[in-house]
Motif scaffolding. Structure first.
Motif, PDB file in Angstrom:
ATOM      1  N   ALA A   1       0.816  -1.206   0.000  1.00  0.00           N
ATOM      2  CA  ALA A   1       0.000   0.000   0.000  1.00  0.00           C
ATOM      3  C   ALA A   1       0.857   1.265   0.000  1.00  0.00           C
ATOM      4  O   ALA A   1       0.513   2.263  -0.612  1.00  0.00           O
ATOM      5  N   SER A   2       1.996   1.211   0.726  1.00  0.00           N
ATOM      6  CA  SER A   2       2.818   2.406   0.824  1.00  0.00           C
ATOM      7  C   SER A   2       3.645   2.631  -0.436  1.00  0.00           C
ATOM      8  O   SER A   2       3.994   3.753  -0.772  1.00  0.00           O
ATOM      9  N   ARG A   3       3.957   1.556  -1.141  1.00  0.00           N
ATOM     10  CA  ARG A   3       4.745   1.705  -2.353  1.00  0.00           C
ATOM     11  C   ARG A   3       3.825   1.947  -3.532  1.00  0.00           C
ATOM     12  O   ARG A   3       2.816   1.245  -3.679  1.00  0.00           O
ATOM     13  N   PRO A   4       4.119   2.965  -4.369  1.00  0.00           N
ATOM     14  CA  PRO A   4       3.237   3.194  -5.519  1.00  0.00           C
ATOM     15  C   PRO A   4       3.255   1.999  -6.463  1.00  0.00           C
ATOM     16  O   PRO A   4       4.304   1.427  -6.727  1.00  0.00           O
ATOM     17  N   SER A   5       2.064   1.632  -6.936  1.00  0.00           N
ATOM     18  CA  SER A   5       1.983   0.459  -7.796  1.00  0.00           C
ATOM     19  C   SER A   5       2.503   0.780  -9.190  1.00  0.00           C
ATOM     20  O   SER A   5       2.670   1.938  -9.578  1.00  0.00           O
ATOM     21  N   LEU A   6       2.745  -0.265  -9.938  1.00  0.00           N
ATOM     22  CA  LEU A   6       3.259  -0.126 -11.299  1.00  0.00           C
ATOM     23  C   LEU A   6       2.266   0.642 -12.172  1.00  0.00           C
ATOM     24  O   LEU A   6       2.643   1.507 -12.969  1.00  0.00           O
ATOM     25  N   GLY A   7       0.998   0.335 -11.970  1.00  0.00           N
ATOM     26  CA  GLY A   7      -0.053   0.993 -12.755  1.00  0.00           C
ATOM     27  C   GLY A   7      -0.053   2.491 -12.518  1.00  0.00           C
ATOM     28  O   GLY A   7      -0.159   3.297 -13.450  1.00  0.00           O
ATOM     29  N   ARG A   8       0.110   2.866 -11.227  1.00  0.00           N
ATOM     30  CA  ARG A   8       0.121   4.283 -10.862  1.00  0.00           C
ATOM     31  C   ARG A   8       1.282   5.010 -11.536  1.00  0.00           C
ATOM     32  O   ARG A   8       1.142   6.100 -12.072  1.00  0.00           O
ATOM     33  N   ILE A   9       2.445   4.367 -11.537  1.00  0.00           N
ATOM     34  CA  ILE A   9       3.623   4.973 -12.165  1.00  0.00           C
ATOM     35  C   ILE A   9       3.387   5.148 -13.663  1.00  0.00           C
ATOM     36  O   ILE A   9       3.660   6.206 -14.247  1.00  0.00           O
ATOM     37  N   ALA A  10       2.837   4.115 -14.290  1.00  0.00           N
ATOM     38  CA  ALA A  10       2.570   4.173 -15.734  1.00  0.00           C
ATOM     39  C   ALA A  10       1.597   5.303 -16.053  1.00  0.00           C
ATOM     40  O   ALA A  10       1.774   6.056 -17.011  1.00  0.00           O
ATOM     41  N   LEU A  11       0.573   5.455 -15.201  1.00  0.00           N
ATOM     42  CA  LEU A  11      -0.445   6.488 -15.417  1.00  0.00           C
ATOM     43  C   LEU A  11       0.169   7.872 -15.315  1.00  0.00           C
ATOM     44  O   LEU A  11      -0.037   8.738 -16.179  1.00  0.00           O
ATOM     45  N   ASN A  12       0.948   8.088 -14.252  1.00  0.00           N
ATOM     46  CA  ASN A  12       1.603   9.385 -14.082  1.00  0.00           C
ATOM     47  C   ASN A  12       2.558   9.674 -15.222  1.00  0.00           C
ATOM     48  O   ASN A  12       2.662  10.799 -15.701  1.00  0.00           O
ATOM     49  N   GLY A  13       3.282   8.621 -15.670  1.00  0.00           N
ATOM     50  CA  GLY A  13       4.220   8.777 -16.784  1.00  0.00           C
ATOM     51  C   GLY A  13       3.481   9.211 -18.039  1.00  0.00           C
ATOM     52  O   GLY A  13       3.886  10.164 -18.720  1.00  0.00           O
ATOM     53  N   ALA A  14       2.357   8.556 -18.326  1.00  0.00           N
ATOM     54  CA  ALA A  14       1.581   8.880 -19.528  1.00  0.00           C
ATOM     55  C   ALA A  14       1.064  10.311 -19.458  1.00  0.00           C
ATOM     56  O   ALA A  14       1.125  11.067 -20.438  1.00  0.00           O
ATOM     57  N   GLY A  68       2.390  12.743 -17.790  1.00  0.00           N
ATOM     58  CA  GLY A  68       3.544  13.627 -17.942  1.00  0.00           C
ATOM     59  C   GLY A  68       3.921  13.809 -19.402  1.00  0.00           C
ATOM     60  O   GLY A  68       4.157  14.932 -19.861  1.00  0.00           O
ATOM     61  N   ILE A  69       3.930  12.702 -20.147  1.00  0.00           N
ATOM     62  CA  ILE A  69       4.272  12.778 -21.571  1.00  0.00           C
ATOM     63  C   ILE A  69       3.251  13.625 -22.315  1.00  0.00           C
ATOM     64  O   ILE A  69       3.594  14.483 -23.135  1.00  0.00           O
ATOM     65  N   GLY A  70       1.975  13.419 -21.980  1.00  0.00           N
ATOM     66  CA  GLY A  70       0.905  14.189 -22.607  1.00  0.00           C
ATOM     67  C   GLY A  70       1.076  15.677 -22.358  1.00  0.00           C
ATOM     68  O   GLY A  70       0.981  16.501 -23.271  1.00  0.00           O
ATOM     69  N   LEU A  71       1.369  16.011 -21.114  1.00  0.00           N
ATOM     70  CA  LEU A  71       1.537  17.409 -20.727  1.00  0.00           C
ATOM     71  C   LEU A  71       2.725  18.035 -21.457  1.00  0.00           C
ATOM     72  O   LEU A  71       2.658  19.150 -21.967  1.00  0.00           O
ATOM     73  N   LEU A  72       3.802  17.265 -21.535  1.00  0.00           N
ATOM     74  CA  LEU A  72       5.009  17.740 -22.210  1.00  0.00           C
ATOM     75  C   LEU A  72       4.725  18.007 -23.681  1.00  0.00           C
ATOM     76  O   LEU A  72       5.153  19.006 -24.264  1.00  0.00           O
ATOM     77  N   TYR A  73       3.952  17.113 -24.283  1.00  0.00           N
ATOM     78  CA  TYR A  73       3.588  17.199 -25.690  1.00  0.00           C
ATOM     79  C   TYR A  73       2.825  18.504 -25.949  1.00  0.00           C
ATOM     80  O   TYR A  73       2.998  19.146 -26.983  1.00  0.00           O
TER      81      TYR A  73
END
Lengths: 272, 352
Positions: A4-17, A19-24
């Motif tokens: 629970a305390s560690r961010p899940s893989l899905g969460r990281i992928a979502l934030n990454g996506a 971020g890329i969108g925002l950068l674009y």
């Protein structure tokens, strides 16, 4: 527990996506702003140094200044006319059963989804025909340009005012009438303030659309009457120095200020 | 003389008549309640008085003024809406001042009158708040203050308490009534809540199917309901179907011979009995009607006991008896003696 305390893989992928969108979205803006401060005439990396001189060049460019003034005039006029037409239209569409109401609603979106070139061509032909039929100078006139720009403002106003009318409690209008307000006062004092978010947002987006419109305006401007986007395009045909970037930064700045000021009174994120 | 006169008011939408020939006179300072199930036409009647619904026929007069054709903004009726309908973009004070502003009351007079209206509803000091910053009960008071500030000829209340929780509703009932009495306001309230209607009204109008079924005080409606509908709607009644056999004689479907003062003529009819007028056990001795009844179900309700009994295969009824000390509720299946006086029952001939 640890999971629970560690961010899940899905969460990281979502934030990454995200971020890329925002950068674009932001990257072109960042580049234009950066470029505007380059010292050299031909943009190249790395920059040779920084300077504010292109802002001076943009401000002293007669085509840019007159284009800016014209775009402002057309934008303001088209927005005002668009509001006068769009608000009653939205009220009618929401409140009254109108024959083919849904069809009219869809039709009103057309100017937004139709390619600018197509719209420009159609209006060009229409204005020529009108000129031939009436003998009035339409094509290339300020009135002709404002009329065309009104067309792209109205859909914004209708859409956003409609959105703010949905869920509007009409009993407050009855309350106003019960307290002695006639229909006009009721509209002015009670209805209008309640749809203000949609009104302001619709006006703002309509104005920005009009101000930045290039394709349609290209067909409709007359000799010696150039909007800012056209002036920028014409300048780019001969030079590629950062004057254009500086002019763009000024535009971005003005629109940003307009949105921030508007957002203070009306939460735009809630309407759009 | 009536302060508010509603005469032969009718409203139809196409073939559907939602208010049918309603005539009500309301005296100066009277608190009248329109009561009825949903869809009975009570709200439409109120909205016609306020001017939001144009009547199909009939007349509405406030004092000497015929207002039937007047738009809402010229009627001077203060209306408190069920949803309160406060202006969300105005402060409490601006909301309350709106009616004064519309009446072109001089600016200097508005302040004191707003303050007075807010004082009446105990909201002094809330002037600068916005409606969304208030609780439901406070919003309700603002709506009331707004209606009172304009000094209306008639106060109209459209289910004003239905959005409040039960405890608050009890308090506000009393407050509204005290205020109305103090200001001497002619008032019409619409509600579907019987208890609310009974506690607040000077007189009640029971409506059903667009028609006025009965107008009267609480006592009149309870003791002498005009028809079977009112007998069932105001308070509870036990209904026994049967026939009038002759003067004072009623015979139930299940064959019970019942003495009944009100029975005249002959033909199918319904006998209505108030559950608490039926005596049980030794109390039933000496009454004109005495039967033995089988207990079907008994419910313990604290102050009262509800007992469902059957007198024959076709005759069932509800008794309501006070929970006296030492009283043990009968068990289902037990047989008890019940009885009622000859004039306790009311007879409603069946309309064919």
């Amino acid at each position: 527990m640890t999971a629970a305390s560690r961010p899940s893989l899905g969460r990281i992928a979502l934030n990454g996506a995200a971020g890329i969108g925002l950068l674009y979205i932001l990257l072109p803006l960042i580049f234009v702003i950066w470029l505007a401060f380059f010292r050299q005439e031909i943009p190249s990396f790395p920059p040779e140094g920084y300077s504010l001189k292109w802002f001076g060049a943009a401000a002293n460019n007669k085509a840019f200044v007159s284009g800016f003034v014209l775009s402002l005039q057309v934008g303001v006029a088209a927005t005002l006319i668009g509001l006068l037409l769009g608000v009653p239209a939205a009220l009618a569409l929401v409140r009254h059963r109108i024959v083919l109401g849904p069809a009219v609603n869809t039709l009103l979106l057309l100017p937004l989804v139709m390619p600018g070139i197509v719209l420009g061509t159609a209006l060009y032909v229409f204005q020529i025909e009108t000129e031939i039929a009436t003998g009035l100078p339409v094509l290339g006139s300020l009135g002709g340009l404002v009329a065309a720009h009104t067309l792209v403002v109205v859909p914004w106003v209708v859409r956003l005012v409609t959105a703010s009318l949905v869920g509007f409690d009409r009993t407050i209008e009855e309350a106003a009438q019960n307290l002695g307000a006639g229909p006009f006062t009721t509209f002015w004092r009670v209805t209008l303030p309640s749809i203000r978010p949609g009104l302001v947002a619709g006006g703002l987006f309509g104005f920005v659309t009009s101000f930045g419109n290039l394709e349609m305006s290209l067909f409709l401007v007359g000799p010696g009457r150039t909007t800012l986007p056209i002036a920028i395009l014409q300048y780019l045909e001969w030079k590629i120095d950062p004057t254009v970037a500086a002019a763009s930064v000024i535009q971005i700045g003005l629109i940003a200020v307009a949105m921030i000021v508007t957002d203070r009174y009306v939460k735009l994120s809630r309407v759009v | 003389m009536a302060r508010l006169a509603i005469e032969h008011l009718r409203k139809s939408y196409g073939d559907v008549t939602v208010v049918d020939d309603v005539t009500i006179d309301i005296a100066e300072g009277e608190f009248l309640v329109l009561l009825g199930p949903s869809g009975c036409g009570k709200t439409t009647t109120l909205r016609m008085v306020a001017g939001f619904v144009p009547p199909s026929a009939g007349k509405i007069a406030i004092g000497p003024r015929d207002v039937t054709g007047l738009p809402p903004w010229k009627r001077n009726c203060g209306l408190v809406f069920q949803s309160y309908a406060l202006f969300p973009h105005m402060t409490v004070a601006e909301n309350v001042a709106f009616g004064l502003e519309m009446r072109k009351t001089p600016k200097a007079d508005r302040g004191p009158r707003v303050a007075e209206a807010l004082r009446l509803v105990q909201l002094t000091g809330f002037d600068t708040r916005y409606p969304r910053q208030l609780s439901g009960g406070q919003q309700q008071r603002v709506a009331l203050a707004r209606a009172l500030a304009m000094e209306p000829d008639v106060l109209l209340l459209d289910e004003p308490l239905s959005n409040l929780d039960a405890k608050l509703r009890q308090e506000v009932r009393v407050e509204i009534r005290e205020l109305q009495r103090k200001l001497g306001l002619t008032t019409i309230m619409v509600t579907h809540d019987q208890e609310e209607a009974l506690t607040m009204a000077d007189r009640l109008v029971v409506m059903e199917g667009g028609k006025v079924r009965q107008i009267g005080t609480q006592r009149e409606l309870y003791e002498k309901p005009a028809d079977r509908f009112v007998a069932g709607f105001i308070g509870r009644s036990a209904f026994v179907d049967g026939r009038i056999e002759g003067d004072g004689r009623f015979r139930s479907k299940g064959g019970l011979e019942i003495a009944c003062a009100a029975a005249t003529g002959a033909g199918p009819a319904t006998l209505a009995l108030r559950p608490e007028r039926i005596a049980v056990g030794s109390d039933a001795e000496g009454l004109a009607n005495r039967f033995s009844a089988r207990v079907e179900h008994a419910a313990y309700l604290g102050a009262l006991l509800d007992i469902h009994v059957s007198l024959s295969e076709h005759d069932r009824m509800l008794l309501q008896i006070p929970n006296r000390q030492g009283f043990v509720e009968p068990r289902p299946g037990e047989t008890i003696a019940i009885g009622w006086a000859g004039d306790a029952g009311l007879i409603y001939p069946l309309q064919s």
